[in-house]
Design an enzyme around this catalytic site. Sequence first.
Site, PDB file in Angstrom:
ATOM      1  N   GLU A  33       0.852  -1.198   0.000  1.00 58.56           N
ATOM      2  CA  GLU A  33       0.000   0.000   0.000  1.00 58.56           C
ATOM      3  C   GLU A  33       0.878   1.234   0.000  1.00 58.56           C
ATOM      4  O   GLU A  33       1.756   1.378   0.845  1.00 58.56           O
ATOM      5  CB  GLU A  33      -0.942  -0.010   1.203  1.00 58.56           C
ATOM      6  CG  GLU A  33      -1.766   1.252   1.378  1.00 58.56           C
ATOM      7  CD  GLU A  33      -2.509   1.659   0.111  1.00 58.56           C
ATOM      8  OE1 GLU A  33      -2.311   2.809  -0.328  1.00 58.56           O
ATOM      9  OE2 GLU A  33      -3.253   0.830  -0.451  1.00 58.56           O
ATOM     10  N   GLY A  41      -8.600   1.053   1.761  1.00 57.58           N
ATOM     11  CA  GLY A  41      -9.026   1.457   0.431  1.00 57.58           C
ATOM     12  C   GLY A  41      -9.742   2.791   0.370  1.00 57.58           C
ATOM     13  O   GLY A  41      -9.958   3.477   1.374  1.00 57.58           O
ATOM     14  N   THR A  42     -10.133   3.150  -0.850  1.00 53.80           N
ATOM     15  CA  THR A  42     -10.763   4.441  -1.130  1.00 53.80           C
ATOM     16  C   THR A  42     -12.054   4.629  -0.352  1.00 53.80           C
ATOM     17  O   THR A  42     -12.307   5.687   0.224  1.00 53.80           O
ATOM     18  CB  THR A  42     -11.052   4.571  -2.642  1.00 53.80           C
ATOM     19  OG1 THR A  42      -9.805   4.594  -3.349  1.00 53.80           O
ATOM     20  CG2 THR A  42     -11.830   5.828  -2.956  1.00 53.80           C
ATOM     21  N   ALA A 167     -21.333  18.335 -13.377  1.00 50.34           N
ATOM     22  CA  ALA A 167     -22.659  18.076 -12.829  1.00 50.34           C
ATOM     23  C   ALA A 167     -23.006  16.592 -12.909  1.00 50.34           C
ATOM     24  O   ALA A 167     -24.170  16.227 -13.069  1.00 50.34           O
ATOM     25  CB  ALA A 167     -23.711  18.905 -13.555  1.00 50.34           C
ATOM     26  N   TYR A 169     -22.744  12.698 -11.032  1.00 47.21           N
ATOM     27  CA  TYR A 169     -23.291  12.269  -9.741  1.00 47.21           C
ATOM     28  C   TYR A 169     -22.389  12.662  -8.570  1.00 47.21           C
ATOM     29  O   TYR A 169     -22.879  13.057  -7.513  1.00 47.21           O
ATOM     30  CB  TYR A 169     -23.550  10.763  -9.751  1.00 47.21           C
ATOM     31  CG  TYR A 169     -24.613  10.344 -10.746  1.00 47.21           C
ATOM     32  CD1 TYR A 169     -25.755  11.117 -10.916  1.00 47.21           C
ATOM     33  CD2 TYR A 169     -24.471   9.203 -11.519  1.00 47.21           C
ATOM     34  CE1 TYR A 169     -26.730  10.750 -11.829  1.00 47.21           C
ATOM     35  CE2 TYR A 169     -25.449   8.825 -12.431  1.00 47.21           C
ATOM     36  CZ  TYR A 169     -26.573   9.600 -12.591  1.00 47.21           C
ATOM     37  OH  TYR A 169     -27.542   9.235 -13.495  1.00 47.21           O
ATOM     38  N   ILE A 170     -21.066  12.560  -8.752  1.00 47.85           N
ATOM     39  CA  ILE A 170     -20.159  12.983  -7.677  1.00 47.85           C
ATOM     40  C   ILE A 170     -20.300  14.475  -7.433  1.00 47.85           C
ATOM     41  O   ILE A 170     -20.383  14.935  -6.286  1.00 47.85           O
ATOM     42  CB  ILE A 170     -18.700  12.616  -8.021  1.00 47.85           C
ATOM     43  CG1 ILE A 170     -18.520  11.096  -8.063  1.00 47.85           C
ATOM     44  CG2 ILE A 170     -17.743  13.222  -6.996  1.00 47.85           C
ATOM     45  CD1 ILE A 170     -17.145  10.647  -8.503  1.00 47.85           C
ATOM     46  N   GLU A 173     -23.528  15.194  -5.515  1.00 46.90           N
ATOM     47  CA  GLU A 173     -23.449  14.854  -4.092  1.00 46.90           C
ATOM     48  C   GLU A 173     -22.742  15.954  -3.308  1.00 46.90           C
ATOM     49  O   GLU A 173     -23.206  16.369  -2.231  1.00 46.90           O
ATOM     50  CB  GLU A 173     -22.731  13.515  -3.902  1.00 46.90           C
ATOM     51  CG  GLU A 173     -23.568  12.319  -4.289  1.00 46.90           C
ATOM     52  CD  GLU A 173     -22.955  10.990  -3.859  1.00 46.90           C
ATOM     53  OE1 GLU A 173     -23.601   9.951  -4.055  1.00 46.90           O
ATOM     54  OE2 GLU A 173     -21.830  10.992  -3.324  1.00 46.90           O
ATOM     55  N   HIS A 430     -45.001  -1.200   9.069  1.00 50.03           N
ATOM     56  CA  HIS A 430     -45.563   0.146   8.915  1.00 50.03           C
ATOM     57  C   HIS A 430     -45.161   1.012  10.098  1.00 50.03           C
ATOM     58  O   HIS A 430     -45.139   0.523  11.234  1.00 50.03           O
ATOM     59  CB  HIS A 430     -47.092   0.036   8.836  1.00 50.03           C
ATOM     60  CG  HIS A 430     -47.785   1.359   8.839  1.00 50.03           C
ATOM     61  ND1 HIS A 430     -47.898   2.143   7.712  1.00 50.03           N
ATOM     62  CD2 HIS A 430     -48.399   2.046   9.848  1.00 50.03           C
ATOM     63  CE1 HIS A 430     -48.555   3.249   8.018  1.00 50.03           C
ATOM     64  NE2 HIS A 430     -48.877   3.220   9.307  1.00 50.03           N
TER      65      HIS A 430
END
Length: 442
Positions: A33, A41-42, A167, A169-170, A173, A430
């Site tokens: 690593e 990891g990421t 613009a 998805y990342i 967010e 419910h």
Amino acid sequence: MEKVKNIVIGFGKGGKTLAKTLANKGEEVLVIERSAQMYGGTCINIGCLPSKRLIIEAEKKTAFDQAVVGKNEMTAFLRDKNYHMLADEPTVRVLDGTAKFKSDHVVTVTTPTGETLDFEGERIFINTGAEPVILPIPGLADSKYLLDSTGAMDQSDLPKELVIIGAGYIGLEFASMFANYGAKVTVLDASDKFIPREDDDISQMVFDDLSALGIDFKLGVKIKEVYDLEDKVEIVYEKDGEHTVTADKVLAATGRKPRTSDLGLENTAIKLDDRGAVVVDDQLHTSVPGVWALGDVKGGLQFTYISLDDFRIVKDELFGAGKRRISDRKNVPYSVFIEPPLSKVGLNEKEAKAAGVEYKLFKLPVAAIPKARVLKDTRGLFKVLVDPETDLILGATIYAKESHELINLLSLALNAKLPYTMLRDQIYTHPTMSEALNDVLK
């Protein structure tokens, strides 16, 4: 040169899970690593978990600086846990350093002290992940105000004004998160279509809701230049003339690319595609026998759960029936953690029409769901596509609170080839968002 049974390059989801499995089988494993800050990891260090932690804290109205402290405590705990998960195994050696192939099965590791060590691996598993893409916009890479997705989560102070390039998805967010913390957010994107892979009605709802949060979207623009002022960054862009926008920080959210550039693969017969991803077959074999690639480094969908499934494919080959394949992954769900979350699996209307697939559509506005009233958020829409002849589910898009949990139920039904009536007639607890399927699928 030291000979090792198994070498895992990168401490990501697929690699670390495989290393643990090999250790449980009594096999020798060397895990390399490059950064002690990336054990695990990421996902746990700079990706899924810390970003979602900050998103949740923003919804709770936690102060940004306090949220960052809490996020750092969480990642430190998980990083330590992951390190000991492997390092405490008697047959595992975790080595800090940068790995570079010397030949097909020989790897040179340069440690933080500058020492170089050569290892020959009987099996080698490449799991080096991906890295941010910085577009070649003049002045962007050199700006002292530039952030990538990692740096955006490590700011000690909230940027009062933030420009996000991208613009996707990342980008969305981060835009939603920073706007919830109180930042003034501007999003610039070259495309004039907003999240074009989604159905138009869903895209419009997401656009309207994020705009109502105060996010200023400027679509269909060409960014000409980025340059630093005394205490700001200025972005020059074109759309019906030249315009400028200034901010405290500029965040590049323009995608990620496989991390292969410094692996020394030019010294091997391991093939790369045009995007720099390691080329693999249906069982993750590279073009060199005895070398596999797992996770983002091989291209394709960049999700930690894909890396985990890659591990399952390799495990099945080494210790099972050897039947698992990448091509088995027919329907992979995803969620975009904006507020409310957007989740999808299988086909949407746009994709079904493009493919000439006949479908029956079931829709329900979230405002009709009792649990949404409990959660005090009635924004959104449920959409489920069904084969009119077989009653099998073709796909679902859910833009709603808790959609990231609910989409897994739809994914299971889709992959198990269950008729939609089974979900329609199921007895649910419910109040929950899942019980809305009783009404959606009428």
